[in-house]
Motif scaffolding. Structure first.
Motif, short mmCIF file in Angstrom:
data_model
loop_
_atom_site.label_atom_id
_atom_site.label_comp_id
_atom_site.label_asym_id
_atom_site.label_seq_id
_atom_site.Cartn_x
_atom_site.Cartn_y
_atom_site.Cartn_z
N ILE A 1 36.72 45.31 40.72
CA ILE A 1 38.10 45.62 39.74
C ILE A 1 38.47 47.01 40.22
CG2 ILE A 1 39.10 45.88 37.48
CD1 ILE A 1 38.47 43.17 38.26
N HIS A 2 37.68 48.03 40.53
CA HIS A 2 37.77 49.53 40.93
C HIS A 2 38.55 49.22 42.30
CE1 HIS A 2 36.30 53.58 41.60
NE2 HIS A 2 37.86 53.47 41.73
N ALA A 3 37.81 48.43 43.19
CA ALA A 3 38.66 48.04 44.63
C ALA A 3 40.19 47.63 44.46
CB ALA A 3 38.14 47.47 45.26
N LEU A 4 40.31 46.75 43.52
CA LEU A 4 41.81 46.35 43.19
C LEU A 4 42.63 47.10 42.63
CD1 LEU A 4 43.07 43.26 43.06
CD2 LEU A 4 42.59 43.35 40.60
N LEU A 5 42.16 47.95 41.74
CA LEU A 5 43.22 49.00 41.04
C LEU A 5 43.59 49.86 42.26
CD1 LEU A 5 41.02 49.91 37.89
CD2 LEU A 5 43.49 48.96 38.06
N ASN A 6 42.45 50.54 43.20
CA ASN A 6 42.91 51.09 44.28
C ASN A 6 43.65 50.79 45.50
OD1 ASN A 6 41.80 53.46 43.25
ND2 ASN A 6 39.62 53.15 44.15
N ARG A 7 43.82 49.45 45.57
CA ARG A 7 44.60 48.88 46.77
C ARG A 7 45.90 48.18 46.09
NH1 ARG A 7 41.62 48.60 51.53
NH2 ARG A 7 43.63 47.79 52.38
N CYS A 8 46.25 48.37 44.72
CA CYS A 8 47.30 47.54 44.31
C CYS A 8 48.06 48.68 43.49
CB CYS A 8 47.03 46.32 43.45
SG CYS A 8 46.04 45.21 44.23
N PRO A 9 48.78 49.39 44.21
CA PRO A 9 49.75 50.68 43.74
C PRO A 9 50.62 50.05 42.75
CG PRO A 9 50.24 50.29 46.14
CD PRO A 9 49.05 49.37 45.88
N LYS A 10 51.10 48.87 42.83
CA LYS A 10 52.32 48.48 41.76
C LYS A 10 51.66 47.91 40.59
CE LYS A 10 55.72 48.08 45.44
NZ LYS A 10 56.79 47.33 46.07
N LEU A 11 50.18 47.64 40.51
CA LEU A 11 49.79 47.13 39.39
C LEU A 11 50.08 47.66 37.90
CD1 LEU A 11 47.75 44.70 39.07
CD2 LEU A 11 45.93 46.26 38.92
N THR A 12 50.53 46.74 37.10
CA THR A 12 51.18 47.28 35.76
C THR A 12 50.34 46.57 34.86
OG1 THR A 12 52.96 45.66 35.69
CG2 THR A 12 53.32 47.93 36.63
N HIS A 13 49.71 45.48 35.06
CA HIS A 13 49.04 44.64 33.71
C HIS A 13 47.84 44.00 34.48
CE1 HIS A 13 48.88 42.33 30.35
NE2 HIS A 13 48.44 41.32 30.95
N LEU A 14 46.47 44.18 33.77
CA LEU A 14 45.43 43.77 34.13
C LEU A 14 44.69 43.39 32.92
CD1 LEU A 14 43.26 43.40 36.46
CD2 LEU A 14 42.26 45.53 36.00
N SER A 15 44.41 42.00 32.76
CA SER A 15 43.66 41.49 31.80
C SER A 15 42.14 41.12 32.01
CB SER A 15 44.41 40.07 31.18
OG SER A 15 44.49 39.12 32.15
N LEU A 16 41.13 41.36 31.20
CA LEU A 16 39.94 41.44 31.67
C LEU A 16 39.12 40.93 30.18
CD1 LEU A 16 39.56 44.38 33.86
CD2 LEU A 16 39.29 42.03 34.85
N THR A 17 39.58 40.26 29.29
CA THR A 17 39.18 40.01 28.11
C THR A 17 37.97 38.89 28.50
OG1 THR A 17 41.09 40.09 26.96
CG2 THR A 17 39.41 38.67 25.85
N GLY A 18 36.98 39.21 27.83
CA GLY A 18 35.50 38.59 28.01
C GLY A 18 34.87 38.87 29.20
N VAL A 19 35.33 39.61 30.04
CA VAL A 19 34.59 40.26 31.17
C VAL A 19 33.64 41.24 30.87
CG1 VAL A 19 34.76 41.11 33.59
CG2 VAL A 19 36.39 39.54 32.96
N GLN A 20 32.15 40.91 30.86
CA GLN A 20 31.43 41.83 30.21
C GLN A 20 31.25 43.24 31.01
OE1 GLN A 20 27.68 39.27 30.65
NE2 GLN A 20 27.39 39.40 28.51
N ALA A 21 31.65 43.34 32.38
CA ALA A 21 31.58 44.65 32.78
C ALA A 21 32.54 45.64 32.18
CB ALA A 21 32.00 44.45 34.36
N PHE A 22 33.43 45.05 31.39
CA PHE A 22 34.46 45.94 30.84
C PHE A 22 34.50 46.00 29.39
CE2 PHE A 22 36.12 45.51 34.99
CZ PHE A 22 36.83 46.86 35.19
N PHE A 23 34.41 44.72 28.75
CA PHE A 23 34.70 45.10 27.02
C PHE A 23 33.45 45.44 26.26
CE2 PHE A 23 32.70 40.79 27.28
CZ PHE A 23 31.83 40.78 26.03
N LEU A 24 32.38 45.69 27.00
CA LEU A 24 30.99 45.92 26.35
C LEU A 24 31.10 47.75 26.57
CD1 LEU A 24 28.35 43.35 27.25
CD2 LEU A 24 29.71 43.58 25.23
#
Length: 604
Positions: A479-502
C-alpha cells in the motif's frame, strides 16, 4: 463673369478653413465619429444612414454624449453582461443608466438567487409588487428553492403563483410541500420545461395531473421518491407532454407497465429514463421502451427484479440501437448470458454497462462485452462470482479505454487479472472489494512497479480511487508503494485489511465511520479520503520503514495463503457484524450518470 474652376475650389477651401477656425472645437464624443469610419456605413444593421442625417432631440443627444459605450446596440450590452458571474455586479450595472438597466434586468432576474431566507423574502416581495418599474414576476425563468428545502412550505411558494414564465422549477427535498403548494406554481406555467420534485412524499396524482394540464412543453420530470404517484397521472403526463425527454421515477413503487408503455408510445423523443426500484416493471415495458426509443441514451432499471432475458430477446430483429450509451441492470438477477449477448449485438456503442449482482452471468457474457471495444468506459461486474481471470484478461485486451471497473466479490479472480487491469492507460477507478485471492503482486502492478520490464513505456498512474476492503493478503509495504506511485489518489478503502485497521497510528488518518455502524463495524472501518490520503502518504514517508513495517512477513510470503488464519479471522468478524452480507458490500458511491445507485456504500 464666371471664375475659373481652380479659383472656385481655392475659394471654397479658404471658406472652409475660415469657418472651421471660428467654430468651437469638436469633442471626441461627436456622434458622427462613430459611423463615418467607412464609406458603406449607411448600410449598417441599425437601419439608419448615419446619425448626421438624423434629427435628435436634446435629451437623446445628451444621452449619447454621456459615454461611447452608450452607443452599443442592446445585443452587445447583453452579451457583455452575460459574462458577469456575480449577481452583485449585474445589480451594479443596472444602476448605471436606464439603457444598462433595461438590458441587465433580464439576466439578473431570470434565475433569482434564493440561497438564504433574506434573499428569498426580497424576491417574493418583488414579484408581488404591481407598481414596480419592471414586471419582475414575468422575468423569472428558473426557480430553485432546494437550498432552503427544510423551510419551504406551501405558504412560501404562494407568491410565485404570479410567475407564469418559469421554465425550470426545482423543489428538491422540500418535504413540507404538498399538492396545494406545487399546483399553485404549476397552474398557468405553460412555458415549464423541467420540474424536479424529488423527495416530496406528500405529492400525489393531483400534482401530476396539473402538470399534464398546464405544461405541454415539459421536457424533464424528476419525481424520485414520490411514492404516492400512480399510473393514472403518469399516463396523463405521457399523453399531454409529448416532448418529454428525461424521466426519473426512482422508488415510485406504484408504477407499473401501464404508465411506462404509455411513455414509450407517446414520447418518441425520450433520451433518459430511470426506473430504479420500480419493482412492478416487467419485460413488456422494457422491450417497448427500447424498441420505440430510437433516441434513447440512458436506461436504468436497477432492482427491477421481474425483468428476464425476454425483455431483450424479444427486441425486433435486425434493428440497431446506436444511441444507447448507458445501461444499468443492477440486481436484475434473472438475466443470463443470452440476454447480455443480445444487448451487445443491438447496442454496440454502449459506454457504461452495469451488471452488478447479475449472478447468473459467466465468462460468456464478458466475452460478448469485449465486442464493445474502445466504446466501453465504465463496467460494473460486482458479485458476478462466476467470472474468471481468462475473461477479465480478454476484456482488458479488447477494451483498452476502460476508466472504471468494479469486480467486487469476484472471488475467482487472482493477481493475473489485476496485473492485466494495471495496463489500462486511462484507468482511474478500480473496485476489488473481497477479492481475497489477490496479493501485493497486484498492488505493485497497479503502482506501475512490475518486476519485469514492460513491453511499452509506462506513464504515471492515473488512479484516483482504489477499493481494496477485505483483501486480507495485502501488506503495508504494498500500500505504501501504491500511495507513492499514484499521485492523483484521493480515495483508498482498506476496511478489514489487518495491516491497517488494527493500527491506531494509521487509522488516525481515516475518515469517521457512518453513525449507523455498530461498534464492531467501526473497529474494522478503514477508509482514507481526500486530505487523509495525503496525510497517510506523508506519515509513511516520514517514518523509518523498519519501524512501521511488519517485519515478521514479506510482501510475497506464500505461506499466508496456506495457513488461512487471516482469512478465517476477518471472515469471522465480517459474519459477526453483518458485513459479509452481499447487500452491505462496501463499495464506492457511483457518480451521477455513471452506473448503479446500488453501488452507494458506506465505504465510499
Amino acid at each position: 463673369m464666371s471664375q475659373p474652376r481652380q479659383a472656385t475650389l481655392q475659394a471654397s477651401d479658404t471658406a472652409s478653413i475660415s469657418s472651421s477656425s471660428s467654430s468651437p472645437e469638436r469633442t471626441v464624443y461627436d456622434d458622427t465619429d462613430f459611423f463615418t469610419t467607412q464609406r458603406n456605413d449607411s448600410q449598417s444593421s441599425l437601419g439608419v444612414a448615419s446619425l448626421r442625417d438624423m434629427t435628435m432631440s436634446s435629451s437623446m443627444e445628451l444621452e449619447h454624449r454621456i459615454s461611447p459605450v452608450s452607443r452599443l446596440p442592446s445585443e452587445l450590452l447583453i452579451y457583455c453582461f452575460s459574462k458577469l458571474s456575480s449577481s452583485m455586479d449585474l445589480r451594479s450595472c443596472m444602476l448605471v443608466s436606464k439603457t444598462w438597466s433595461s438590458n441587465a434586468v433580464d439576466l439578473l432576474w431570470h434565475r433569482p438567487l434564493c440561497t438564504s431566507w433574506p434573499n428569498l423574502e426580497n424576491v417574493t416581495k418583488s414579484v408581488q409588487e404591481k407598481t414596480s418599474y419592471y414586471p419582475y414576476c414575468s422575468l423569472v425563468k428558473r426557480l430553485n428553492l432546494s437550498n432552503l428545502s427544510d423551510d419551504i412550505n406551501d405558504g412560501t411558494v404562494q407568491p410565485f403563483m404570479h410567475c407564469k414564465r418559469i421554465e425550470r422549477l426545482t423543489l428538491t427535498g422540500c418535504t413540507q410541500l404538498t399538492d396545494h403548494g406545487v399546483v399553485t406554481v404549476v397552474n398557468g406555467s405553460h412555458s415549464l420545461l423541467a420540474l424536479d420534485i424529488t423527495g416530496l412524499d406528500a405529492v400525489t396524482d393531483h400534482t401530476l395531473k396539473a402538470v399534464a394540464g398546464n405544461c405541454p412543453r415539459l421536457q424533464g420530470l424528476n419525481i424520485t421518491d414520490c411514492s404516492k404517484v400512480t399510473d393514472e397521472s403518469l399516463t396523463a403526463v405521457a399523453q399531454s407532454c409529448r416532448h418529454l425527454k428525461r424521466l426519473k421515477l426512482n422508488n415510485c413503487t406504484l408504477v407499473t407497465d401501464e404508465s411506462v408503455t404509455a411513455v414509450a408510445r407517446h414520447c418518441p423523443a425520450m433520451l433518459e429514463i430511470d426506473l430504479h426500484n420500480c419493482r412492478q416493471i416487467t419485460d413488456e415495458s422494457i422491450t417497448l421502451l427500447i424498441s420505440r426509443g430510437r433516441s434513447l441514451r440512458e436506461l436504468r432499471v436497477a432492482h427491477c427484479s421481474l425483468i428476464t432475458d425476454n425483455a431483450f430477446l424479444e427486441l425486433p430483429k435486425h434493428l440497431a440501437f446506436d444511441s444507447l450509451r448507458i445501461l444499468d441492470l443492477t440486481a436484475c438477477s434473472q438475466l443470463h448470458d443470452e440476454a447480455v449477448e443480445k444487448i451487445i449485438e443491438t447496442s454496440s456503442r454502449l459506454r457504461n454497462l452495469v451488471l452488478a449482482k447479475c449472478k447468473e452471468i459467466t465468462d460468456r457474457s464478458v466475452h460478448a462485452i469485449t465486442r464493445l471495444g474502445k466504446n466501453l468506459h465504465y463496467i460494473h461486474l460486482g458479485h458476478c462470482a462466476q467470472i474468471t481471470d481468462a475473461a477479465v484478461i480478454q476484456l482488458v485486451k479488447m477494451c483498452n479505454r476502460i476508466r472504471y471497473i468494479d469486480l467486487a466479490c469476484c472471488h475467482r479472480l487472482t493477481d493475473a487479472s489485476v496485473k492485466q487491469l494495471a495496463t489500462l492507460p486511462k484507468l482511474r477507478r478500480i473496485g476489488l472489494v473481497k477479492c481475497q485471492a489477490i496479493t501485493d503482486r497486484s498492488i505493485m502492478a497497479l503502482a506501475k512497479m512490475c518486476s519485469e520490464p514492460p513491453a511499452k513505456p509506462q506513464g504515471p498512474s492515473l488512479l484516483e480511487r482504489v477499493h481494496l476492503s477485505y483483501c486480507v493478503h495485502l501488506t503495508l509495504q504494498g500500500i505504501h508503494a501504491l500511495l507513492n506511485r499514484c499521485p492523483k489518489l484521493t480515495h483508498l478503502s482498506l476496511t478489514g485489511v489487518q495491516a491497517f485497521f488494527l493500527r491506531e497510528d494509521l487509522t488516525n488518518f481515516c475518515r469517521e465511520a457512518p453513525q449507523e455502524f455498530t461498534e464492531h463495524q467501526r473497529t474494522m472501518f478503514c477508509v482514507f479520503s481526500g486530505p487523509g490520503v495525503n496525510k497517510l502518504r506523508d506519515y509513511l514517508n516520514s517514518e523509518d520503514p523498519a519501524s512501521i513495517y511488519d517485519t515478521e512477513g514479506t510482501m510475497y510470503d506464500d505461506r499466508e495463503a496456506e495457513d488461512g488464519e487471516a482469512d478465517q479471522q476477518v471472515t469471522g468478524m465480517m459474519n459477526a457484524t453483518g458485513l459479509g452480507v452481499d447487500d452491505d458490500e462496501m463499495n464506492d458511491e457511483d457518480e451521477p450518470g455513471e452506473g448503479s445507485q446500488d453501488g452507494a456504500e458506506h465505504d465510499s
